[in-house]
Design an enzyme around this catalytic site. Structure first.
Site, PDB file in Angstrom:
ATOM      1  N   HIS A  46       2.488   0.235  -3.692  1.00  0.00           N
ATOM      2  CA  HIS A  46       1.481  -0.914  -3.127  1.00  0.00           C
ATOM      3  C   HIS A  46       2.219  -1.898  -2.255  1.00  0.00           C
ATOM      4  O   HIS A  46       2.412  -2.296  -1.340  1.00  0.00           O
ATOM      5  CB  HIS A  46       0.485  -1.383  -3.959  1.00  0.00           C
ATOM      6  CG  HIS A  46      -0.575  -0.761  -4.294  1.00  0.00           C
ATOM      7  ND1 HIS A  46      -0.436  -0.208  -5.757  1.00  0.00           N
ATOM      8  CD2 HIS A  46      -1.582  -0.064  -4.043  1.00  0.00           C
ATOM      9  CE1 HIS A  46      -1.661   0.618  -5.798  1.00  0.00           C
ATOM     10  NE2 HIS A  46      -2.168   0.691  -4.861  1.00  0.00           N
ATOM     11  N   LYS A 158       1.585   9.025  -0.239  1.00  0.00           N
ATOM     12  CA  LYS A 158       1.233   9.644  -1.537  1.00  0.00           C
ATOM     13  C   LYS A 158      -0.123  10.466  -1.415  1.00  0.00           C
ATOM     14  O   LYS A 158      -0.342  11.674  -1.750  1.00  0.00           O
ATOM     15  CB  LYS A 158       1.331   8.669  -2.434  1.00  0.00           C
ATOM     16  CG  LYS A 158       0.413   8.722  -3.763  1.00  0.00           C
ATOM     17  CD  LYS A 158       1.244   9.606  -4.646  1.00  0.00           C
ATOM     18  CE  LYS A 158       0.824   9.880  -5.876  1.00  0.00           C
ATOM     19  NZ  LYS A 158      -0.727   9.218  -6.005  1.00  0.00           N
ATOM     20  N   ASP A 159      -0.972   9.832  -0.865  1.00  0.00           N
ATOM     21  CA  ASP A 159      -2.500  10.145  -0.454  1.00  0.00           C
ATOM     22  C   ASP A 159      -2.331  11.063   1.088  1.00  0.00           C
ATOM     23  O   ASP A 159      -2.983  10.374   1.975  1.00  0.00           O
ATOM     24  CB  ASP A 159      -3.383   9.016  -0.513  1.00  0.00           C
ATOM     25  CG  ASP A 159      -3.494   8.536  -1.666  1.00  0.00           C
ATOM     26  OD1 ASP A 159      -3.841   9.413  -2.745  1.00  0.00           O
ATOM     27  OD2 ASP A 159      -3.409   7.226  -2.240  1.00  0.00           O
TER      28      ASP A 159
END
Ligand code: PAF
Length: 292
Positions: A46, A158-159
């Site tokens: 993040h 990642k997503d």
């Protein structure tokens, strides 16, 4: 408005009116706005997205909001790891200036009745098994973009399927004045992709979770060895997942990174996506495959 002071001041707003006023103040000061939507439980992945958002001096705005519609009845939103004070302190270290942390009724007031369903990249993988998940994601992302009106929005690779869905939605709904930036996957030193869900893993499960990284590497090694049949490459990745006793594989599938259509050859850009359950956590990872 509460002000949290750590490395730098980080202002927290909880309502749309407060958000609008705070963004207006940044705009009046001549700042451009980089936005990172999150559900909290921050890790270095993040923080790296926040740093991407800050490029060229953009003021960074982060939303901290677990959106109920993207969770199915079997995925408990209340079980999602939460520690707002920790998240705010970490956000401050990454240079975030404004955090929007609304209560659910501020985003979904009574009689809320609109859902955005994105066709195309939602048809396979996560979209096939979690039919309402991406509608929840697309709806909340569109709402947040309308509330924040950033110049730039940053998501994590990642997503990867979420990235494809958001890209499609932003194109279809004319968010063409917002730059979409994708931050690379941030990994632990041993290769495990950082995820808020990693905190659920026991030490043994943490070791077992490395099977996802090994599966991605095995696929690329299979290609480097001369194999170009996507199904055989997927089988090589899947067998690495299956060989790990604590790992229950869900899929190892090669798709086009934008459409998420399952690849029938490697001539097009190819992304290998893997998903597996390790103990209590369902983990995902992905890697672009390259032909020698
Ligand atoms: O990736 C996430 O954390 C969430 O899906 C997002 C983009 C914040 C929407 O709720």
């Amino acid at each position: 408005m509460d002000t949290i002071t750590d490395t730098r001041p980080c202002t927290v707003v909880r309502t749309r009116d407060e958000l609008r006023a705070a963004i207006g103040a940044l705009r009046s000061a001549g700042r451009q706005v980089g936005f990172v939507p999150t559900m909290g439980a921050f890790h270095d992945g993040h923080l790296s997205l926040m740093r991407h958002a800050a490029a060229d001096g953009h003021a960074v705005v982060v939303s901290l909001f677990g959106s109920p519609p993207q969770f199915s009845p079997t995925e408990d939103l209340s079980a999602y790891p939460r520690d707002e004070q920790r998240d705010l302190a970490l956000a401050a270290t990454a240079g975030v200036e404004l955090v929007f942390a609304p209560p659910a009724h501020e985003v979904y007031p009574d009689r809320f009745g609109t859902t955005i369903r994105v066709d195309g990249p939602t048809r396979t993988l996560e979209g096939a098994t979690r039919p309402d998940h991406f509608a929840g994601v697309a709806t909340v992302v569109a709402k947040l973009l309308n509330m924040v009106r950033p110049d730039r929005v940053v998501f994590g690779q990642k997503d990867a399927q979420q990235v494809a869905v958001v890209r499609r939605m932003m194109c279809d709904l004319d968010f063409d004045d917002v730059e979409l930036v994708i931050g690379p996957i941030v990994r632990e030193a041993d290769g495990l992709a950082m995820s808020s869900r990693n905190v659920y893993l026991s030490p043994q499960e943490r070791v077992a979770a490395l099977a996802l990284r090994r599966a991605l590497d095995a696929a690329q090694a299979t290609i480097d060895g001369g194999e170009h049949d996507p199904r055989k490459i997927e089988r090589a990745a899947h067998s690495v997942l299956s060989a790990e006793p604590r790992c229950t594989p869900d899929y190892a599938t090669i798709v086009h990174p934008d459409t998420f259509v399952v690849a029938d050859n490697l001539a097009e850009p190819s992304l290998l996506c893997v998903a597996a359950r390790i103990g209590p956590a369902r983990l995902i990872d992905n890697q672009r495959l390259t032909l020698a």
